[in-house]
Scaffold this motif. Structure first.
Motif, mmCIF file in Angstrom:
data_model
loop_
_atom_site.group_PDB
_atom_site.id
_atom_site.type_symbol
_atom_site.label_atom_id
_atom_site.label_comp_id
_atom_site.label_asym_id
_atom_site.label_seq_id
_atom_site.Cartn_x
_atom_site.Cartn_y
_atom_site.Cartn_z
ATOM 1 N N THR A 124 -1.566 8.217 -0.209
ATOM 2 C CA THR A 124 -1.878 9.175 -1.274
ATOM 3 C C THR A 124 -2.635 10.370 -0.700
ATOM 4 O O THR A 124 -3.019 10.375 0.472
ATOM 5 C CB THR A 124 -2.719 8.519 -2.380
ATOM 6 O OG1 THR A 124 -3.928 7.998 -1.781
ATOM 7 C CG2 THR A 124 -1.954 7.403 -3.075
ATOM 8 N N MET A 174 1.160 6.403 -8.445
ATOM 9 C CA MET A 174 1.016 4.987 -8.070
ATOM 10 C C MET A 174 1.062 4.072 -9.271
ATOM 11 O O MET A 174 1.722 3.034 -9.269
ATOM 12 C CB MET A 174 -0.312 4.762 -7.344
ATOM 13 C CG MET A 174 -0.349 5.154 -5.893
ATOM 14 S SD MET A 174 -1.957 4.738 -5.191
ATOM 15 C CE MET A 174 -2.011 2.965 -5.413
ATOM 16 N N GLU A 186 0.818 -1.211 0.000
ATOM 17 C CA GLU A 186 0.000 0.000 0.000
ATOM 18 C C GLU A 186 0.856 1.267 0.000
ATOM 19 O O GLU A 186 1.987 1.270 0.485
ATOM 20 C CB GLU A 186 -0.923 -0.017 1.236
ATOM 21 C CG GLU A 186 -1.806 -1.265 1.253
ATOM 22 C CD GLU A 186 -2.596 -1.444 2.546
ATOM 23 O OE1 GLU A 186 -2.578 -0.514 3.389
ATOM 24 O OE2 GLU A 186 -3.213 -2.514 2.718
ATOM 25 N N SER A 222 -1.691 11.731 -7.269
ATOM 26 C CA SER A 222 -1.073 10.621 -6.524
ATOM 27 C C SER A 222 -1.352 9.281 -7.191
ATOM 28 O O SER A 222 -0.491 8.391 -7.216
ATOM 29 C CB SER A 222 -1.604 10.580 -5.082
ATOM 30 O OG SER A 222 -1.209 11.696 -4.342
ATOM 31 N N ILE A 223 -2.550 9.139 -7.756
ATOM 32 C CA ILE A 223 -2.909 7.878 -8.414
ATOM 33 C C ILE A 223 -2.051 7.662 -9.656
ATOM 34 O O ILE A 223 -1.598 6.537 -9.924
ATOM 35 C CB ILE A 223 -4.410 7.867 -8.750
ATOM 36 C CG1 ILE A 223 -5.224 7.790 -7.450
ATOM 37 C CG2 ILE A 223 -4.758 6.683 -9.656
ATOM 38 C CD1 ILE A 223 -6.703 7.928 -7.636
ATOM 39 N N THR A 272 -9.036 1.403 -2.630
ATOM 40 C CA THR A 272 -8.903 2.569 -1.750
ATOM 41 C C THR A 272 -9.199 2.228 -0.294
ATOM 42 O O THR A 272 -10.228 1.628 0.023
ATOM 43 C CB THR A 272 -9.849 3.703 -2.185
ATOM 44 O OG1 THR A 272 -9.504 4.123 -3.516
ATOM 45 C CG2 THR A 272 -9.755 4.901 -1.247
ATOM 46 N N GLN A 320 -4.272 2.237 -2.567
ATOM 47 C CA GLN A 320 -3.959 3.560 -2.019
ATOM 48 C C GLN A 320 -4.570 3.714 -0.624
ATOM 49 O O GLN A 320 -5.673 3.246 -0.351
ATOM 50 C CB GLN A 320 -4.481 4.676 -2.932
ATOM 51 C CG GLN A 320 -5.988 4.860 -2.944
ATOM 52 C CD GLN A 320 -6.432 6.217 -3.490
ATOM 53 O OE1 GLN A 320 -5.674 7.189 -3.464
ATOM 54 N NE2 GLN A 320 -7.655 6.293 -3.997
#
Length: 507
Positions: free
Chosen positions: A80, A91, A77, A87-88, A139, A99
């Protein structure tokens, strides 16, 4: 009894790395990640914050590449932010699939840091979650400063939870961000939330500012928390996070209704590796993993252990891949020393054991560290000392060594009840000492043996304050013999070996 299995999420590589002056390299992060998942067997690991640096990106890529090849990717993990999906994107480049979205869990943080209304914040969160879902990102949501939110703006917290209950998320994470909760509050706040939302998975994230991290985690589990966030060695900002080793031991020993799959036997190994990589030393008295926590110092404790393990508890060192030790020092009794002798395969009769015990107590009074490895040296020195009647005693000496001047020694020595004092110089301190002794014996018209070999050694694995053994070989006429001296100072140990020689030629 039906046991409830809870998840352990290790955040050493993210929250733990926020320890002052700590920064793991990409290879170190990968090594620790492998140990956490494959050996320690935690359920999940949080390994980084998105958008931190190029080096962090490369570190996450290394971990996710390995994790994807070993079916661990869903356990890795990344923290974020509510940033419209930036941020995604980070990733996705890093290869991560889960996240941990950082949001505001208190109205105070929301109002003064983000300057948003709850509705504005919720809409921005919803947008990020939708982007994540569209890109196959799982998430979890952090409620930053949740503990103060429950204290000061509970209505906001429950409004937020009501909103999150409508979102496609896996877990809600409840952090005591500033480590301010009491155990009673931890229980009450988690209980209130779980009572209202029994089907939502809640993680509890404790900090240790008041040294209540383990207690708070324990109470959160009693109240129904579904997971805990821990760090190896309790690393983290300020006073750190709830420590992995202590928390796992507490769960296994005091919460029989809770099941965790963490492998206790690997706790110490992983702790030492993280200590080496981080440079943050483990305190000697830190529970479970500290150097001293399975060491008995008082002789009465060792004696009790010999008599039906009177000083044992369920906290056995073997559970954690460790062994019980018996310290040697001024508090040592014969039982302590016998335990160490057994480990070395040595045996002494009662009289010799008493002599060795007394010598160890004398060394302990001088604050000298005595180890198991020192024992054969001490035994040799002590038993050798009792092999003759002491007719010669070196009472005192002054050793000087100054730049530009020859070393010198002033010595006071008693030979069969008569005391002599001499001063001499030499090529070194010990040479000066020997010249002073020769001057004394020259007046006695006695020739001293010739020194033909001089060897110094310390026990393997010892430290700079270790006992030092000097072995000197002497030749008198055609006969050779050896004497040993033991002290933490090399020159002093040589003087002790010389004193033994003087007694041997006088007897």
């Amino acid at each position: 009894m039906t046991m409830k299995r809870i998840e352990i999420m290790d955040t050493t590589l993210r929250d733990g790395e926020q320890t002052s002056s700590v920064s793991f390299s990409a290879s170190e992060k990968l090594t620790i990640a492998k140990l956490l998942l494959e050996e320690l067997k935690v359920d999940r690991i949080e390994i980084a914050s998105a958008r931190v640096s190029e080096g962090e990106l490369e570190a996450v890529k290394a971990v996710t590449h390995w994790a994807s090849q070993h079916a661990y990717l869903d356990k890795v993990e990344v923290l974020t932010f509510v940033d419209k999906g930036v941020s995604i994107d980070w990733m996705l480049e890093a290869g991560s699939k889960v996240q941990n979205l950082l949001t505001k869990g208190s109205l105070n943080h929301l109002t003064h840091q983000l300057k948003r209304t709850p509705d504005q914040h919720f809409k921005e969160i919803e947008q990020v979650i939708a982007i994540a879902q569209n890109k196959d990102i799982v998430t979890n949501v952090y409620l930053e400063d949740w503990s103060n939110g429950m204290r000061n703006s509970k209505a906001y917290v429950f409004e937020f939870l009501e909103f999150l209950s409508t979102q496609p998320i896996e877990r809600i994470m409840l952090p005591d961000t500033l480590g301010v909760l009491t155990p009673a509050e931890s229980y009450a706040f988690v209980k209130e939330i779980k009572s209202k939302y029994p089907d939502i998975h809640f993680d509890f994230h404790a900090h240790n500012d008041y040294d209540l991290g383990v207690s708070n985690a324990m109470e959160a589990l009693k109240a129904g928390a579904d997971g805990l966030h821990l760090t190896v060695n309790g690393m983290g900002e300020r006073a750190g996070n709830a420590p992995m080793a202590s928390t796992i031991a507490v769960i296994n020993d005091f919460l029989p209704e809770i099941q965790v799959d963490v492998n206790e036997k690997m706790l110490y190994t992983v702790s030492k590796l993280v200590e080496n990589f981080s440079g943050v030393m483990i305190p000697a008295n830190k529970p479970i993993i500290g150097a001293n926590v399975f060491t008995q110092t008082a002789g009465i404790h060792a004696d009790g252990d010999n008599k039906k393990n009177l000083y044992f508890s369920d906290l056995l060192p073997e559970r954690f891949g460790r062994t019980r030790k018996y310290a040697l020092g001024k508090s040592s009794g014969k039982a302590n020393i016998q335990k160490n002798l057994q480990e070395l395969g040595l045996q002494l009769n009662d009289e010799d054991l008493k002599k060795v015990t007394q010598r160890i107590i004398e060394l302990g009074d001088k604050k000298q560290v005595v180890t198991k490895e020192d024992l054969p040296y001490i035994i040799s020195d002590v038993l050798d000392s009792y092999a003759y009647e002491e007719k010669v005693k070196v009472n005192s000496y002054v050793l000087t060594h100054s730049k530009g001047l020859r070393p010198s020694t002033t010595v006071s020595i008693t030979i069969e009840d008569k005391t002599y004092e001499e001063n001499a110089q030499g090529d070194g301190q010990f040479d000066a000492f020997m010249n002073a002794i020769r001057a004394v014996y020259k007046k006695q018209k006695t020739n001293l043996p010739e020194l033909i070999d001089y060897a110094v050694r310390i026990p393997p694995g010892s430290h700079s304050d270790a006992l030092c053994e000097t072995i000197i070989t002497w030749k008198l006429d055609l006969k050779e013999f050896k004497t040993r001296g033991l002290d933490s100072d090399q020159t002093v140990s040589a003087i002790k070996a010389t004193e033994k020689m003087l007694n041997i030629i006088t007897n």
